[in-house]
Motif scaffolding. Structure first.
Motif, PDB file in Angstrom:
ATOM      1  N   GLY A 203      63.917  16.006  16.103  1.00 18.08           N
ATOM      2  CA  GLY A 203      62.532  16.358  16.834  1.00 18.08           C
ATOM      3  C   GLY A 203      62.331  15.760  18.054  1.00 18.08           C
ATOM      4  O   GLY A 203      62.184  16.325  19.305  1.00 18.08           O
ATOM      5  N   LEU A 204      62.719  14.516  18.098  1.00 15.55           N
ATOM      6  CA  LEU A 204      62.813  13.554  19.500  1.00 15.55           C
ATOM      7  C   LEU A 204      63.859  14.364  20.431  1.00 15.55           C
ATOM      8  O   LEU A 204      63.430  14.536  21.755  1.00 15.55           O
ATOM      9  CB  LEU A 204      63.013  12.275  19.481  1.00 15.55           C
ATOM     10  CG  LEU A 204      61.483  11.531  18.784  1.00 15.55           C
ATOM     11  CD1 LEU A 204      61.829  10.227  18.333  1.00 15.55           C
ATOM     12  CD2 LEU A 204      60.398  11.550  19.752  1.00 15.55           C
ATOM     13  N   SER A 209      64.714  17.452  25.581  1.00 21.70           N
ATOM     14  CA  SER A 209      65.917  18.664  25.976  1.00 21.70           C
ATOM     15  C   SER A 209      65.263  19.505  26.839  1.00 21.70           C
ATOM     16  O   SER A 209      65.630  20.421  27.520  1.00 21.70           O
ATOM     17  CB  SER A 209      66.534  19.147  24.932  1.00 21.70           C
ATOM     18  OG  SER A 209      65.650  20.053  24.206  1.00 21.70           O
ATOM     19  N   VAL A 210      63.753  19.399  27.013  1.00 22.22           N
ATOM     20  CA  VAL A 210      62.867  20.489  27.443  1.00 22.22           C
ATOM     21  C   VAL A 210      62.739  19.857  29.148  1.00 22.22           C
ATOM     22  O   VAL A 210      61.786  18.913  29.257  1.00 22.22           O
ATOM     23  CB  VAL A 210      61.552  21.063  26.972  1.00 22.22           C
ATOM     24  CG1 VAL A 210      60.886  21.721  27.748  1.00 22.22           C
ATOM     25  CG2 VAL A 210      61.870  21.111  25.728  1.00 22.22           C
ATOM     26  N   GLU A 211      63.238  20.329  29.991  1.00 23.29           N
ATOM     27  CA  GLU A 211      63.381  20.027  31.509  1.00 23.29           C
ATOM     28  C   GLU A 211      61.977  19.870  32.021  1.00 23.29           C
ATOM     29  O   GLU A 211      61.552  18.689  32.476  1.00 23.29           O
ATOM     30  CB  GLU A 211      64.338  20.762  32.267  1.00 23.29           C
ATOM     31  CG  GLU A 211      64.324  20.067  33.620  1.00 23.29           C
ATOM     32  CD  GLU A 211      65.505  20.754  34.304  1.00 23.29           C
ATOM     33  OE1 GLU A 211      65.921  20.284  35.576  1.00 23.29           O
ATOM     34  OE2 GLU A 211      65.923  21.644  34.090  1.00 23.29           O
ATOM     35  N   ASP A 212      61.167  20.839  31.923  1.00 24.77           N
ATOM     36  CA  ASP A 212      59.723  20.662  32.487  1.00 24.77           C
ATOM     37  C   ASP A 212      58.932  19.731  32.180  1.00 24.77           C
ATOM     38  O   ASP A 212      58.117  19.046  32.657  1.00 24.77           O
ATOM     39  CB  ASP A 212      59.277  22.111  32.904  1.00 24.77           C
ATOM     40  CG  ASP A 212      58.945  22.803  31.288  1.00 24.77           C
ATOM     41  OD1 ASP A 212      59.785  22.307  30.316  1.00 24.77           O
ATOM     42  OD2 ASP A 212      58.242  23.757  31.184  1.00 24.77           O
ATOM     43  N   GLY A 222      67.349  14.350  27.887  1.00 25.86           N
ATOM     44  CA  GLY A 222      68.426  13.843  27.029  1.00 25.86           C
ATOM     45  C   GLY A 222      67.889  12.297  26.457  1.00 25.86           C
ATOM     46  O   GLY A 222      67.033  11.556  27.142  1.00 25.86           O
ATOM     47  N   LEU A 223      68.617  11.954  25.374  1.00 23.76           N
ATOM     48  CA  LEU A 223      68.104  10.632  24.924  1.00 23.76           C
ATOM     49  C   LEU A 223      69.049   9.390  25.275  1.00 23.76           C
ATOM     50  O   LEU A 223      68.453   8.220  25.240  1.00 23.76           O
ATOM     51  CB  LEU A 223      68.456  10.650  23.275  1.00 23.76           C
ATOM     52  CG  LEU A 223      67.674  11.488  22.290  1.00 23.76           C
ATOM     53  CD1 LEU A 223      68.243  11.824  20.913  1.00 23.76           C
ATOM     54  CD2 LEU A 223      66.232  10.902  22.340  1.00 23.76           C
ATOM     55  N   GLY A 224      69.866   9.741  26.053  1.00 21.08           N
ATOM     56  CA  GLY A 224      70.735   8.800  26.686  1.00 21.08           C
ATOM     57  C   GLY A 224      69.858   7.712  27.413  1.00 21.08           C
ATOM     58  O   GLY A 224      69.284   8.147  28.420  1.00 21.08           O
ATOM     59  N   ALA A 240      65.594   7.005  11.509  1.00 23.65           N
ATOM     60  CA  ALA A 240      65.375   7.550  12.855  1.00 23.65           C
ATOM     61  C   ALA A 240      65.956   6.644  13.931  1.00 23.65           C
ATOM     62  O   ALA A 240      66.610   7.151  14.970  1.00 23.65           O
ATOM     63  CB  ALA A 240      63.781   7.497  12.954  1.00 23.65           C
ATOM     64  N   ALA A 241      65.660   5.262  13.665  1.00 26.22           N
ATOM     65  CA  ALA A 241      66.535   4.376  14.959  1.00 26.22           C
ATOM     66  C   ALA A 241      67.949   4.246  14.961  1.00 26.22           C
ATOM     67  O   ALA A 241      68.448   4.423  15.843  1.00 26.22           O
ATOM     68  CB  ALA A 241      65.811   3.081  14.585  1.00 26.22           C
ATOM     69  N   LEU A 242      68.581   4.391  13.685  1.00 30.56           N
ATOM     70  CA  LEU A 242      69.896   4.632  13.522  1.00 30.56           C
ATOM     71  C   LEU A 242      70.249   5.813  14.306  1.00 30.56           C
ATOM     72  O   LEU A 242      71.346   5.684  15.145  1.00 30.56           O
ATOM     73  CB  LEU A 242      70.328   4.415  12.096  1.00 30.56           C
ATOM     74  CG  LEU A 242      71.864   4.408  11.783  1.00 30.56           C
ATOM     75  CD1 LEU A 242      72.635   3.417  12.703  1.00 30.56           C
ATOM     76  CD2 LEU A 242      72.028   4.886  10.355  1.00 30.56           C
ATOM     77  N   PHE A 243      69.773   6.887  13.943  1.00 33.01           N
ATOM     78  CA  PHE A 243      70.339   8.275  14.733  1.00 33.01           C
ATOM     79  C   PHE A 243      70.133   8.424  16.128  1.00 33.01           C
ATOM     80  O   PHE A 243      70.818   8.842  17.016  1.00 33.01           O
ATOM     81  CB  PHE A 243      69.861   9.487  13.905  1.00 33.01           C
ATOM     82  CG  PHE A 243      70.174   9.708  12.514  1.00 33.01           C
ATOM     83  CD1 PHE A 243      71.496   9.511  12.207  1.00 33.01           C
ATOM     84  CD2 PHE A 243      69.270   9.946  11.610  1.00 33.01           C
ATOM     85  CE1 PHE A 243      71.945   9.356  10.766  1.00 33.01           C
ATOM     86  CE2 PHE A 243      69.465  10.042  10.191  1.00 33.01           C
ATOM     87  CZ  PHE A 243      71.167   9.740   9.883  1.00 33.01           C
ATOM     88  N   LEU A 244      68.874   7.739  16.489  1.00 27.16           N
ATOM     89  CA  LEU A 244      68.638   7.595  17.932  1.00 27.16           C
ATOM     90  C   LEU A 244      69.569   6.815  18.756  1.00 27.16           C
ATOM     91  O   LEU A 244      70.160   7.020  19.644  1.00 27.16           O
ATOM     92  CB  LEU A 244      67.127   7.160  18.048  1.00 27.16           C
ATOM     93  CG  LEU A 244      66.104   8.045  17.702  1.00 27.16           C
ATOM     94  CD1 LEU A 244      64.646   7.234  17.859  1.00 27.16           C
ATOM     95  CD2 LEU A 244      65.854   9.170  18.726  1.00 27.16           C
ATOM     96  N   GLN A 245      70.023   5.493  17.897  1.00 24.66           N
ATOM     97  CA  GLN A 245      70.957   4.833  18.819  1.00 24.66           C
ATOM     98  C   GLN A 245      72.451   5.414  18.699  1.00 24.66           C
ATOM     99  O   GLN A 245      72.929   5.162  19.966  1.00 24.66           O
ATOM    100  CB  GLN A 245      71.011   3.417  17.758  1.00 24.66           C
ATOM    101  CG  GLN A 245      71.801   2.382  18.403  1.00 24.66           C
ATOM    102  CD  GLN A 245      71.898   1.134  17.513  1.00 24.66           C
ATOM    103  OE1 GLN A 245      72.409   1.297  16.466  1.00 24.66           O
ATOM    104  NE2 GLN A 245      71.231   0.155  18.142  1.00 24.66           N
ATOM    105  N   GLU A 246      72.596   6.096  17.696  1.00 26.23           N
ATOM    106  CA  GLU A 246      73.834   6.670  17.855  1.00 26.23           C
ATOM    107  C   GLU A 246      73.928   7.834  18.921  1.00 26.23           C
ATOM    108  O   GLU A 246      75.044   8.278  19.226  1.00 26.23           O
ATOM    109  CB  GLU A 246      74.283   7.470  16.505  1.00 26.23           C
ATOM    110  CG  GLU A 246      74.701   6.304  15.464  1.00 26.23           C
ATOM    111  CD  GLU A 246      74.784   6.904  13.879  1.00 26.23           C
ATOM    112  OE1 GLU A 246      74.494   8.163  13.863  1.00 26.23           O
ATOM    113  OE2 GLU A 246      75.252   6.110  13.101  1.00 26.23           O
ATOM    114  N   ALA A 247      72.988   8.527  19.234  1.00 32.41           N
ATOM    115  CA  ALA A 247      72.828   9.566  20.368  1.00 32.41           C
ATOM    116  C   ALA A 247      72.511   8.862  21.579  1.00 32.41           C
ATOM    117  O   ALA A 247      72.559   9.662  22.575  1.00 32.41           O
ATOM    118  CB  ALA A 247      71.465  10.392  19.973  1.00 32.41           C
ATOM    119  N   GLY A 248      72.644   7.555  21.692  1.00 38.34           N
ATOM    120  CA  GLY A 248      72.493   6.760  23.131  1.00 38.34           C
ATOM    121  C   GLY A 248      71.230   6.317  23.521  1.00 38.34           C
ATOM    122  O   GLY A 248      71.348   5.649  24.634  1.00 38.34           O
TER     123      GLY A 248
END
Length: 472
Positions: A203-204, A209-212, A222-224, A240-248
């Motif tokens: 969800g995050l 990902s929505v530019e506007d 992006g999450l980076g 949630a923290a683990l997957f967010l971290q893995e995504a940058g």
């Protein structure tokens, strides 16, 4: 709300419905019907302690809406459990299921205990007796009411529940579908443990990902590199923290009930969780700042704040101090209605619990379907797909006069596992639901993502009631 008034999560949820209804053309009687709880079961039961004494405990099960059956919702063990809380959580489940298009009504249950004060033997007694009380009143069953884990419970308790139910219903072929979140040997499903946390991450990820929307917040897409603070490192917060971290993303803080930890350089979530398990808290964790009053961390500067503990954490007392640009509600009801109005005026994007923590009920739905069909997902077609891909690869090799490496062959030929299919279904559900909610927000010209989510959910519930002939 004045300080001397007792907070009611149920009334807060009803207020959110009223806000949404202002943007809809619905009969007032239909809105009132949608808001009310269908069945409320409050009961007491005794348990025998090991020292020979008896203790009387309070239990609840609330079925909020029967517009679709079965109803669905977790069971929590907490000192904070009360009727208004359980009613509010049950109502949230109704709107959550409607928003992500899972065909359930909403329910919730709980026992007013602190599970840390009981050993495993006592917890088993409590769980089995609680289940027995539900069975007596027809408040559990694969076609009626399907509980799941929640705060203070997990796969172990769900195993005790299904065993108790099967004892009372030995002739029920679908008995294992009476509860979800079960251990895998008891016909649970891969991915259920991390499902809610993975849903929070998806969800995050969609939100940023929505530019506007990001331009309006002054953030990049992006999450980076996004700085994240998480409240609660239980099942939901950890994954949630683990997957967010893995995504940058960079996890700079984690708040727990017994203190928080902060490091602007970023925390290693796996390492931190291992330390917490071994030591019972974050105190003494290397090269970081320990925060005694961890609730203060909700107001620290960050890009994304993820309250993933209990409800009523962001209120009108601290909302004006929040510095996050995005709040992702991993917990149920962490933000009060008054607080959300303050946050929206500050330009903060609040991604509501009714959407963001729907990963759990989504994968629970897959588990329930598996239990009713009595066959694992992918079991019938996996080998067929593997053989088909193998033939395709051989054809490509012949046509191109080249060879795939063994590693490439393994990657391409492998058929989808049950876990792969669960993750795929979860991602599709969360992605579609986010954009339906965000599109509704923009269509109605409103600032609140929560109000938009309620509009989408209420529209779908209203259609169900009309199709049932309850309302014209």
């Amino acid at each position: 709300m004045s300080k001397d008034q007792e907070y009611s999560l149920f009334e807060d949820v009803c207020s959110f419905v009223d806000d949404a209804a202002q943007h809809m053309d619905l009969e007032k009687s239909l809105v009132n019907h949608i808001k009310q709880c269908n069945s409320v079961y409050s009961f007491s039961f005794p348990i025998d302690n090991e020292d020979g004494t008896k203790e009387v405990l309070k239990g609840y099960r609330v079925q909020h809406s029967h517009h679709k059956l079965p109803v669905k919702g977790g069971i929590r063990y907490s000192d904070e459990v009360n009727e208004e809380e359980v009613k509010g959580l049950a109502a949230l489940m109704t709107y959550k299921c409607a928003l992500v298009e899972i065909p359930y009504g909403g329910a919730k249950g709980g026992v007013k205990i602190n599970p840390r004060n009981y050993n495993e033997k006592q917890l088993e007694k409590i769980t089995r007796r609680y289940t027995t009380e539900l069975i007596k009143k027809n408040f559990i069953g694969p076609a009626l009411d399907v509980p799941a884990p929640d705060y203070g419970t997990g796969a172990r308790e769900m195993g005790w529940i299904v065993d108790t139910y099967m004892t009372f219903h030995p002739d029920s072929i679908n008995a294992k579908g009476c509860v979800t979140g079960k251990p895998l040997p008891l016909h649970g499903i891969p991915g259920r443990t991390e499902a809610t946390g993975r849903g929070v991450y998806i969800g995050l990820r969609e939100a940023v990902s929505v530019e506007d929307d990001m331009n309006a917040l002054g953030l990049t897409v992006g999450l980076g590199g996004k700085e994240v603070i998480v409240q609660g490192l239980g099942n939901v917060g950890y994954y949630a923290a683990l997957f967010l971290q893995e995504a940058g993303a960079k996890i700079i803080g984690v708040a727990e009930y017994n203190g928080g930890i902060f490091d602007p350089n970023g925390l290693d979530i796996k390492e931190l969780k291992a330390y917490q398990k071994e030591n019972g808290s974050f105190k003494g964790y290397k090269n970081t700042q320990f925060i005694d009053d961890s609730r203060e961390m909700l107001t620290y500067k960050c890009d994304i704040l993820v309250p993933a503990a209990l409800e009523n954490q962001i209120t009108n007392e601290n909302a004006d101090k929040i510095q996050a640009k995005i709040i992702g509600e991993g917990a149920n009801g962490p933000t009060t209605q008054e607080a959300e109005k303050i946050l929206i005026e500050k330009g903060i994007l609040v991604i509501p619990d009714m959407y963001l923590n729907a990963g759990g009920v989504t994968v629970s739905y897959f588990e329930w379907l598996k239990n009713l069909s009595r066959v694992s997902f992918g079991k019938l077609q996996k080998r067929y797909d593997m053989k088909k891909y193998e033939i395709l690869m051989e054809s490509i090799e012949k046509a191109t006069d080249s060879q795939f490496t063994e590693e490439q062959k393994k990657l391409i030929i492998r058929g989808a596992t049950e876990e792969d299919l669960v993750y795929s279904g979860l991602e599709d559900t969360m992605v579609n639901a986010y954009h339906s909610m965000n599109d509704m927000r923009k269509k109605k010209g409103i600032k609140s993502m929560r109000t938009a989510g309620f509009i989408v959910a209420i529209e779908r519930i209203a259609i169900s009631y009309r199709n049932l002939g309850i309302f014209p």
